[in-house]
Design a protein around this motif. Sequence first.
Motif, PDB file in Angstrom:
ATOM      1  N   PRO A 145       0.833  -1.206   0.000  1.00 46.38           N
ATOM      2  CA  PRO A 145       0.000   0.000   0.000  1.00 46.38           C
ATOM      3  C   PRO A 145       0.863   1.250   0.000  1.00 46.38           C
ATOM      4  N   GLY A 146       0.560   2.171  -0.900  1.00 45.88           N
ATOM      5  CA  GLY A 146       1.334   3.410  -1.004  1.00 45.88           C
ATOM      6  C   GLY A 146       0.716   4.553  -0.233  1.00 45.88           C
ATOM      7  N   THR A 147       1.530   5.285   0.510  1.00 52.58           N
ATOM      8  CA  THR A 147       1.045   6.440   1.284  1.00 52.58           C
ATOM      9  C   THR A 147       1.573   7.756   0.742  1.00 52.58           C
ATOM     10  N   GLY A 148       2.381   7.692  -0.312  1.00 55.02           N
ATOM     11  CA  GLY A 148       2.940   8.912  -0.875  1.00 55.02           C
ATOM     12  C   GLY A 148       1.956   9.627  -1.784  1.00 55.02           C
ATOM     13  N   LYS A 149       2.437  10.687  -2.383  1.00 53.56           N
ATOM     14  CA  LYS A 149       1.600  11.479  -3.280  1.00 53.56           C
ATOM     15  C   LYS A 149       1.116  10.632  -4.447  1.00 53.56           C
ATOM     16  N   ASP A 150      -0.172  10.738  -4.766  1.00 55.78           N
ATOM     17  CA  ASP A 150      -0.811   9.983  -5.849  1.00 55.78           C
ATOM     18  C   ASP A 150      -0.651   8.481  -5.665  1.00 55.78           C
ATOM     19  N   GLY A 151      -0.588   8.018  -4.419  1.00 52.42           N
ATOM     20  CA  GLY A 151      -0.477   6.593  -4.148  1.00 52.42           C
ATOM     21  C   GLY A 151       0.904   6.016  -4.330  1.00 52.42           C
ATOM     22  N   ARG A 152       1.922   6.882  -4.466  1.00 57.64           N
ATOM     23  CA  ARG A 152       3.304   6.402  -4.656  1.00 57.64           C
ATOM     24  C   ARG A 152       3.744   5.579  -3.456  1.00 57.64           C
ATOM     25  N   VAL A 153       4.411   4.460  -3.749  1.00 55.17           N
ATOM     26  CA  VAL A 153       4.968   3.615  -2.694  1.00 55.17           C
ATOM     27  C   VAL A 153       6.316   4.190  -2.286  1.00 55.17           C
ATOM     28  N   THR A 154       6.430   4.664  -1.053  1.00 57.01           N
ATOM     29  CA  THR A 154       7.661   5.284  -0.572  1.00 57.01           C
ATOM     30  C   THR A 154       8.596   4.233   0.022  1.00 57.01           C
ATOM     31  N   LYS A 155       9.794   4.678   0.347  1.00 54.57           N
ATOM     32  CA  LYS A 155      10.779   3.783   0.980  1.00 54.57           C
ATOM     33  C   LYS A 155      10.226   3.223   2.281  1.00 54.57           C
ATOM     34  N   GLU A 156       9.539   4.087   3.068  1.00 50.72           N
ATOM     35  CA  GLU A 156       8.984   3.648   4.348  1.00 50.72           C
ATOM     36  C   GLU A 156       7.900   2.590   4.149  1.00 50.72           C
ATOM     37  N   ASP A 157       7.080   2.733   3.087  1.00 49.74           N
ATOM     38  CA  ASP A 157       6.052   1.731   2.798  1.00 49.74           C
ATOM     39  C   ASP A 157       6.695   0.379   2.502  1.00 49.74           C
TER      40      ASP A 157
ATOM     41  N   ALA B 270       2.603  11.437  24.809  1.00 53.73           N
ATOM     42  CA  ALA B 270       3.597  10.550  24.203  1.00 53.73           C
ATOM     43  C   ALA B 270       2.919   9.541  23.294  1.00 53.73           C
ATOM     44  N   VAL B 271       3.423   9.418  22.062  1.00 51.84           N
ATOM     45  CA  VAL B 271       2.865   8.513  21.059  1.00 51.84           C
ATOM     46  C   VAL B 271       3.994   7.641  20.523  1.00 51.84           C
ATOM     47  N   SER B 272       3.770   6.339  20.474  1.00 53.78           N
ATOM     48  CA  SER B 272       4.767   5.422  19.929  1.00 53.78           C
ATOM     49  C   SER B 272       4.574   5.306  18.419  1.00 53.78           C
ATOM     50  N   SER B 273       5.679   5.426  17.683  1.00 54.22           N
ATOM     51  CA  SER B 273       5.629   5.287  16.226  1.00 54.22           C
ATOM     52  C   SER B 273       6.727   4.328  15.789  1.00 54.22           C
ATOM     53  N   ASP B 274       6.736   3.981  14.494  1.00 50.56           N
ATOM     54  CA  ASP B 274       7.756   3.079  13.969  1.00 50.56           C
ATOM     55  C   ASP B 274       9.147   3.685  14.101  1.00 50.56           C
ATOM     56  N   ARG B 275       9.233   5.017  14.123  1.00 52.55           N
ATOM     57  CA  ARG B 275      10.529   5.683  14.204  1.00 52.55           C
ATOM     58  C   ARG B 275      10.969   5.923  15.638  1.00 52.55           C
TER      59      ARG B 275
ATOM     60  N   ASP C 111      -5.833  12.338  15.657  1.00 54.71           N
ATOM     61  CA  ASP C 111      -5.151  12.925  14.504  1.00 54.71           C
ATOM     62  C   ASP C 111      -3.640  12.787  14.647  1.00 54.71           C
ATOM     63  N   PHE C 112      -3.122  13.023  15.853  1.00 52.62           N
ATOM     64  CA  PHE C 112      -1.697  12.858  16.101  1.00 52.62           C
ATOM     65  C   PHE C 112      -1.267  11.411  15.865  1.00 52.62           C
ATOM     66  N   GLY C 113      -2.109  10.462  16.299  1.00 50.43           N
ATOM     67  CA  GLY C 113      -1.786   9.051  16.105  1.00 50.43           C
ATOM     68  C   GLY C 113      -1.678   8.689  14.638  1.00 50.43           C
ATOM     69  N   ARG C 114      -2.608   9.197  13.824  1.00 48.53           N
ATOM     70  CA  ARG C 114      -2.560   8.930  12.381  1.00 48.53           C
ATOM     71  C   ARG C 114      -1.314   9.554  11.757  1.00 48.53           C
TER      72      ARG C 114
ATOM     73  N   ASP D 111       1.856   7.656   9.841  1.00 50.19           N
ATOM     74  CA  ASP D 111       2.154   7.983   8.451  1.00 50.19           C
ATOM     75  C   ASP D 111       3.427   8.815   8.307  1.00 50.19           C
ATOM     76  N   GLY D 112       4.072   9.138   9.425  1.00 46.57           N
ATOM     77  CA  GLY D 112       5.270   9.970   9.371  1.00 46.57           C
ATOM     78  C   GLY D 112       4.986  11.393   8.955  1.00 46.57           C
ATOM     79  N   LYS D 113       3.800  11.911   9.290  1.00 48.87           N
ATOM     80  CA  LYS D 113       3.379  13.243   8.850  1.00 48.87           C
ATOM     81  C   LYS D 113       3.392  14.288   9.959  1.00 48.87           C
ATOM     82  N   LEU D 114       3.878  13.929  11.152  1.00 45.04           N
ATOM     83  CA  LEU D 114       3.944  14.920  12.223  1.00 45.04           C
ATOM     84  C   LEU D 114       4.936  16.018  11.838  1.00 45.04           C
ATOM     85  N   THR D 115       4.566  17.263  12.107  1.00 42.57           N
ATOM     86  CA  THR D 115       5.445  18.388  11.801  1.00 42.57           C
ATOM     87  C   THR D 115       6.197  18.817  13.056  1.00 42.57           C
ATOM     88  N   ILE D 116       7.218  19.614  12.854  1.00 42.19           N
ATOM     89  CA  ILE D 116       7.977  20.132  13.990  1.00 42.19           C
ATOM     90  C   ILE D 116       7.082  20.990  14.869  1.00 42.19           C
TER      91      ILE D 116
END
Length: 399
Positions: free
Chosen positions: A127-139, A266-271, A295-298, A302-307
């Motif tokens: 499953p791709g999470t990048g722009k336009d369904g692109r499969v990223t390195k993380e996927d 505190a939220v646990s993520s893959d990173r 929203d923070f969990g999602r 997805d690696g979308k949290l900002t600074i």
Amino acid sequence: MAIEIKAPAFPESVADGTVATWYKKPGEAVKRDELIVDIETDKVVMEVLAEADGVLVEIIANEGDTVLSSQLLGKLDENATASAAPAAAEAAPAAAEQPAQASGDAILSPAARKIAADNNLDPQSIPGTGKDGRVTKEDAVAASSKPAAPAKAAAPAVASLEVVGARTEKRVPMTRLRAKVAERLVEAQSNMAMLTTFNEVNMKPIMDLRKKYKDLFEKTHNGVRLGFMSFFVKAAAEALKRQPGVNASIDGKDIVYHGYQDIGVAVSSDRGLVVPVLRNAEFMNLAEIEGSIADFGRKARDGKLTIEDMTGGTFTISNGGVFGSLLSTPIVNPPQTAILGMHKIQERPMAVNGEVVILPMMYLALSYDHRLIDGKEAVTFLVTMKDLLEDPARLLLDI
């Protein structure tokens, strides 16, 4: 016309970053707003998008290089469309060896394509999470870490090659996020007079309230689910008002008292562990808190949290109970001076009015910097939270 591709402008809290993944190679065509390269900092992964249509003509900072704010990463030429031809020519032999990509096929970044090939993954199954369904390195990394589907014919042969009791090792570089978390934890234990105090709370009133109203709550607030964390955030915000020292921080020889409650969750993520912040939590209702945490969990997944999501914070809540922790001593997140640890809800026999009653109980732990917070303040803070949580109507009545 050559366009410079630069690293994002890092905030003051981020010194530098690392080039994580280039999604294009020199000579490849690039569309405007297409993801070109990821920059990993000690807090988040920042995406660099193309400013215009063109061709990537030069990569200056390679994957793994450390870069500073606004540093030059590469160059894009919006007039050099013809230079993409060699890349297309090189791809032609490969295309002859395999079926042409259909319009519905998965789009893989170069890094993701290599990972898929190395792990014998079907690109269509990722499953791709990048722009336009692109499969990223993380996927691709996430897909490669999942248990592979059993092979039909080759499985017995592969299994026969496994060595029973083999002592294997795997060495991987520590991510910047993990390295920064490790550094801050050691710093906190080295520079603070850290102490932990405990209490316990009867969760039955909140569990009964949640059971009674959770369906109506979700329907009223457009699918937002009523959890336990919102009650703890509200109770913590009120307790912080009553014990401002717990909400303060030390800056050199000064004490900074914050007139607001920005509570990190505190939220646990893959990173690794990340702590997004609920700003002005004292003014948020239960639905706003639950919606923000979801929203923070999602974003974390997805690696979308900002600074901006993780900057600041005057107090932190960590819920190890979701993983089954019964008791722990959380480490303070500097420059904050206290952190609350939630734990597993466990049924225990309790004495109530001279009778033994089985109640769902939770241990609470407050770790704090004893240089600023006295034991009386810490204990009073926990007792305040206990009183509010065991009688949640007080949260609504502000008493």
